[in-house]
Design an enzyme around this catalytic site. Structure first.
Site, mmCIF file in Angstrom:
data_model
loop_
_atom_site.group_PDB
_atom_site.id
_atom_site.type_symbol
_atom_site.label_atom_id
_atom_site.label_comp_id
_atom_site.label_asym_id
_atom_site.label_seq_id
_atom_site.Cartn_x
_atom_site.Cartn_y
_atom_site.Cartn_z
ATOM 1 N N SER B 323 0.415 -37.994 -62.028
ATOM 2 C CA SER B 323 0.452 -36.600 -62.495
ATOM 3 C C SER B 323 1.896 -36.157 -62.727
ATOM 4 O O SER B 323 2.209 -35.489 -63.719
ATOM 5 C CB SER B 323 -0.223 -35.706 -61.448
ATOM 6 O OG SER B 323 0.084 -34.372 -61.690
ATOM 7 N N TRP B 326 3.110 -37.785 -65.829
ATOM 8 C CA TRP B 326 2.486 -37.164 -67.007
ATOM 9 C C TRP B 326 3.364 -35.997 -67.509
ATOM 10 O O TRP B 326 3.471 -35.762 -68.702
ATOM 11 C CB TRP B 326 1.096 -36.639 -66.631
ATOM 12 C CG TRP B 326 0.378 -35.969 -67.779
ATOM 13 C CD1 TRP B 326 -0.455 -36.554 -68.669
ATOM 14 C CD2 TRP B 326 0.453 -34.578 -68.147
ATOM 15 N NE1 TRP B 326 -0.908 -35.626 -69.570
ATOM 16 C CE2 TRP B 326 -0.369 -34.404 -69.281
ATOM 17 C CE3 TRP B 326 1.128 -33.478 -67.645
ATOM 18 C CZ2 TRP B 326 -0.532 -33.177 -69.906
ATOM 19 C CZ3 TRP B 326 0.976 -32.250 -68.272
ATOM 20 C CH2 TRP B 326 0.153 -32.112 -69.380
ATOM 21 N N HIS B 327 3.990 -35.300 -66.548
ATOM 22 C CA HIS B 327 4.774 -34.132 -66.937
ATOM 23 C C HIS B 327 6.069 -34.505 -67.642
ATOM 24 O O HIS B 327 6.638 -33.696 -68.368
ATOM 25 C CB HIS B 327 5.088 -33.258 -65.718
ATOM 26 C CG HIS B 327 3.914 -32.448 -65.288
ATOM 27 N ND1 HIS B 327 2.939 -32.946 -64.468
ATOM 28 C CD2 HIS B 327 3.548 -31.179 -65.583
ATOM 29 C CE1 HIS B 327 2.021 -32.015 -64.275
ATOM 30 N NE2 HIS B 327 2.352 -30.936 -64.940
ATOM 31 N N GLY B 328 6.558 -35.704 -67.412
ATOM 32 C CA GLY B 328 7.779 -36.072 -68.106
ATOM 33 C C GLY B 328 8.292 -37.412 -67.642
ATOM 34 O O GLY B 328 8.026 -37.842 -66.528
ATOM 35 N N PHE B 468 5.788 -31.828 -72.482
ATOM 36 C CA PHE B 468 5.001 -32.757 -71.662
ATOM 37 C C PHE B 468 3.898 -33.455 -72.431
ATOM 38 O O PHE B 468 3.846 -33.597 -73.537
ATOM 39 C CB PHE B 468 4.379 -32.024 -70.467
ATOM 40 C CG PHE B 468 5.389 -31.284 -69.641
ATOM 41 C CD1 PHE B 468 6.708 -31.753 -69.543
ATOM 42 C CD2 PHE B 468 5.058 -30.125 -68.973
ATOM 43 C CE1 PHE B 468 7.646 -31.083 -68.787
ATOM 44 C CE2 PHE B 468 5.992 -29.444 -68.211
ATOM 45 C CZ PHE B 468 7.287 -29.925 -68.125
#
Lengths: 318, 468
Positions: B323, B326-328, B468
């Site tokens: 997770s 996933w954001h960066g 993102f």
């Protein structure tokens, strides 16, 4: 659906009516001395009125380039060609690039003096601020431009500030910054575009008193913190500007002023400018403590006076 | 195209008029309109990446149709694998290639080996790629698991993938929610229209008035944290907590509101996350469409909490690390994920994340004990945001060190506090809007919000989650 549309229209009528009233008063409002008029629009208006004059030298900058006067160039002109100061408050390399494109489409540009410092090298598209946006004559963003004018009048602080001025009252501190104070009233030369502020007149009238007063020390205090440089996009715009100079065979000088009493144009930025442009055409004042520590070259913490402008002028090769 | 741009406020009424007044009799025409306007909306940013969305749509459309036709599970699995490889491959190439290459280079350099060449690419991250690839992947997975029947209507499927209100920053929709709505006739409802407009208004308020006003303060504090005292750094972290909430939930509100205007119900993405009493509750309130996606498509397939404590903890760590990633593509996000995992695990072990046992806290629940828990969770989440916002891990740890060990009360940039209080006030009033207030009051509130939005409107300021 009918009820929905009806309610939306009823809701929007006052907003649209208000915006239209503001828009219809545009010409009257921008001529008020306390309204900071969009500078690039004003300068284009001057250029259009002077269509019979032959401009071939342009100073491209922002409020921090105003110490260099176009009339100095005109005094040295051997033919009838003239210099013009095309500045824009908050001007950055996006503004310079677009302004340059506009100017070469209208004039046979021979020389450009370009001011780049730590702040203006940071790329920023127009930010919907009426005072600092480019004129739509340059970038065709008419909608954004007039919206930026109208939106100011949706801020109650702006409205209260205007009322203060109209009734000749002194605004409370809470409302400062929305309209110009008397020291920022200015007049623009209708040939050269050079601007003179009330504060310039004050310095001319009583230089010693101006610099030795406690009030100036307050103005001289540095409150600025530089933004981080977004290198890639800045690089792209610097290259674009350089290629215009090359394609149109324009003689150019890049001035890096020693802004904000310290070296706010970083070494990295100076190196980038010198790498892209011809280093001999770069006048780098960024590391000149004898200038940035000398308060007599300033008129406030981020703006130099004409005395420093004379020094820059003397270094430009003809 | 951005929701907070002048272009969008010309685009949306035009789509609305065509949708309800010209194509309202023909479902196919309405869906073609959704598709073309969605592609136009995306192309406004960069038309070159339309091909990528189209390819992603095409791949999962054909895989979706063909999975049920296969005779053996092995073949079905193979097709599903193709979808996953394609979607994760695209995501990996555009989003993570440079991150992994650079990290590998750093790793081998740290042990003394300096490779002669290494190839990092000058890649632009296509906006929304993390959102629509997750959406298409979940479609194929659901078909494979026989939770969903594939659609043969390519236009409807392409509209589901590219539906413009949620294309670039979610909510990440599930096919079993959005696709049936696209496939069936929509009817305009007055109440939906009003709620939709209200959501757009509150979303714009959160983004333009609050998030964009806090943004320069946050930037200044995080860029100059070495020169500022601990008190100001706490303020910076709190401001960022408000900024990212307003930025992202504002976007979700506008997306849900816009969809409502077109007669489509998107899933809720935020539910007062800062009123959570523990971190597991926070994740049931924050970016709900993503956290439920990870729960359904990663945590449960890994075994969830049914294989003993050790494996459950392992699964939680995997989910939070992914997770974060996933954001960066940055170690700061990975660490942010790990930080949240370590906050989550204790409440998991205490069985606090059981939905039946822990009900979602409501804003009206104001017992002292609840308030203490809410404040504790908010502070922990805010500390996590420091990792999220910092440029690198060293900066994040230095920032936290100064926050905690060099605390002072010399607060700089206090002006942001007003915006945080303004948000709380507006949220309270807005939350109760259907209950207490007269129409005059409501219209007064709408005008006030609209005036603030227009006066602060800065066309084209980007949304954080676009990265993102």
């Amino acid at each position: 659906m009918k009820k929905f549309i009806f309610n939306i229209i009823m809701f929007l009528i006052p907003i649209i009516a208000y915006a239209l009233i503001i828009f219809s008063l545009y010409d009257q409002v921008i001529r008020k001395p306390y309204i900071q008029r969009n500078r690039s629009e004003h300068l284009i208006e001057i250029l259009q009125k002077n269509e019979t004059l032959t401009y071939n030298t342009f100073i491209l900058g922002n409020s921090r380039s105003q110490m260099l006067k176009a009339y100095n160039f005109n005094k040295c002109s051997e033919d009838n060609s003239l210099a013009f100061h095309f500045d824009n408050p908050g001007g950055n390399i996006y503004h310079f690039y677009n302004s340059l494109n506009y100017l070469i489409s209208k004039y046979s540009v021979k020389r450009v003096i370009l001011f780049i410092d730590g702040q203006s090298i940071n790329f920023k598209v127009d930010d919907n601020n009426y005072a600092t946006n480019l004129s739509p004559e340059i970038n065709s963003k008419y909608l954004d431009y007039y919206f930026s004018f109208i939106k100011g009048f949706f801020d109650y602080k702006m409205i209260v500030s205007i009322l203060y001025k109209e009734f000749e009252m002194s605004p409370l501190d809470f409302f400062r910054g929305y309209v110009l104070d008397e020291k920022s009233y200015n007049s623009t030369d209708l040939i050269t575009g050079d601007i003179e502020f009330e504060v310039d007149r004050l310095i001319k009238r009583d230089r010693i008193n101006f610099y030795e007063s406690g009030e100036f020390d307050y103005l001289f205090e540095n409150k600025y913190q530089a933004d981080k440089l977004k290198m890639n996009i800045s690089k792209q715009y610097l290259h674009k500007i350089k290629s215009i100079f090359d394609i149109h065979n324009i003689n150019y000088s890049i001035v890096i002023p020693p802004v904000y009493l310290n070296e706010s144009t970083s070494k990295e930025q100076v190196e980038l400018i010198k790498k892209i442009f011809n280093p001999t055409s770069v006048l780098d004042f960024s590391a000149s403590p004898n200038i940035y520590n000398n308060k007599y070259f300033f008129k406030d913490y981020s703006h130099f006076n004409e005395q420093f402008g004379e020094i820059i002028f003397s270094k430009i090769e003809f | 195209m951005l929701f907070n741009s002048i272009e969008f406020f010309l685009f949306l009424p035009l789509v609305f008029i065509f949708y309800w007044f010209i194509f309202n009799k023909n479902l196919k025409a309405q869906n073609i309109l959704i598709l073309t306007s969605s592609y136009f909306f995306y192309a406004w940013w960069d038309y070159r990446f339309l091909g990528l969305i189209f390819l992603s749509t095409l791949v999962d459309y054909f895989i979706g149709i063909n999975i049920p036709k296969q005779n053996t599970v092995k073949r079905q699995k193979f097709l599903l694998l193709c979808s996953l490889v394609f979607n994760l491959g695209v995501l990996g190439l555009f989003k993570y290639y440079n991150f992994f290459i650079d990290s590998f280079f750093d790793l081998v350099s740290s042990v003394g080996y300096v490779p002669n060449n290494y190839y990092s690419l000058n890649i632009i991250l296509p906006v929304g790629i993390s959102f629509y690839t997750f959406q298409t992947m979940s479609y194929s997975i659901d078909i494979y698991k026989q939770k969903l029947s594939p659609t043969k209507d390519f236009i409807s499927f392409a509209s589901f993938v590219s539906f413009f209100p949620q294309l670039v920053a979610g909510p990440i929709e599930r096919a079993n929610n959005l696709l049936p709505q696209i496939l069936s006739k929509r009817k305009f409802k007055y109440s939906n229209g009003i709620i939709g407009l209200r959501l757009i208004l509150i979303g714009l308020f959160k983004k333009i008035v609050i998030a964009d006003s806090l943004s320069p303060l946050v930037e200044n504090i995080f860029n100059n944290y070495q020169d500022l005292g601990g008190g100001t750094l706490w303020l910076g972290a709190f401001y960022f907590a408000f900024q990212i909430y307003c930025d992202f939930s504002g976007y979700s509100d506008i997306a849900i509101g816009t969809a409502k205007l077109l007669g489509i119900q998107l899933m809720t993405n935020f539910n007062f996350p800062y009123l959570s009493r523990n971190v597991s509750e926070f994740w049931r309130r924050w970016h709900i469409s993503l956290s439920s996606w990870f729960r359904d498509y990663l945590y449960i397939p890994l075994g969830g909490s049914k294989q003993g404590v050790f494996k459950s903890i392992r699964n939680i760590l995997i989910v939070f690390i992914i997770s974060g990633l996933w954001h960066g593509a940055n170690w700061t996000f990975v660490f942010w994920g790990i930080f949240h995992a370590f906050l989550f695990i204790p409440s998991f072990l205490n069985n606090k994340n059981n939905h039946q046992k822990t009900k979602i806290n409501t804003p009206s629940n104001t017992s002292i004990f609840n308030i203490v828990l809410i404040i504790k969770t908010f502070i922990l989440v805010t500390i996590g945001w420091v990792f999220f916002r910092s440029d690198n891990l060293i900066s994040a740890f230095e920032y936290l060190w100064k926050m905690i060990f060099e605390f002072d009360i010399n607060f700089v940039h206090r002006s942001g506090i007003l915006f945080c209080l303004l948000l709380i006030l507006v949220e309270i009033v807005y939350h109760n809007i259907n209950i207490k207030y007269s129409n005059y009051f409501k219209w007064g509130l709408y005008y006030m919000l609209l005036f603030m939005i227009i006066s602060k409107f800065n066309s084209g300021s980007s949304f954080i989650y676009f990265n993102f």
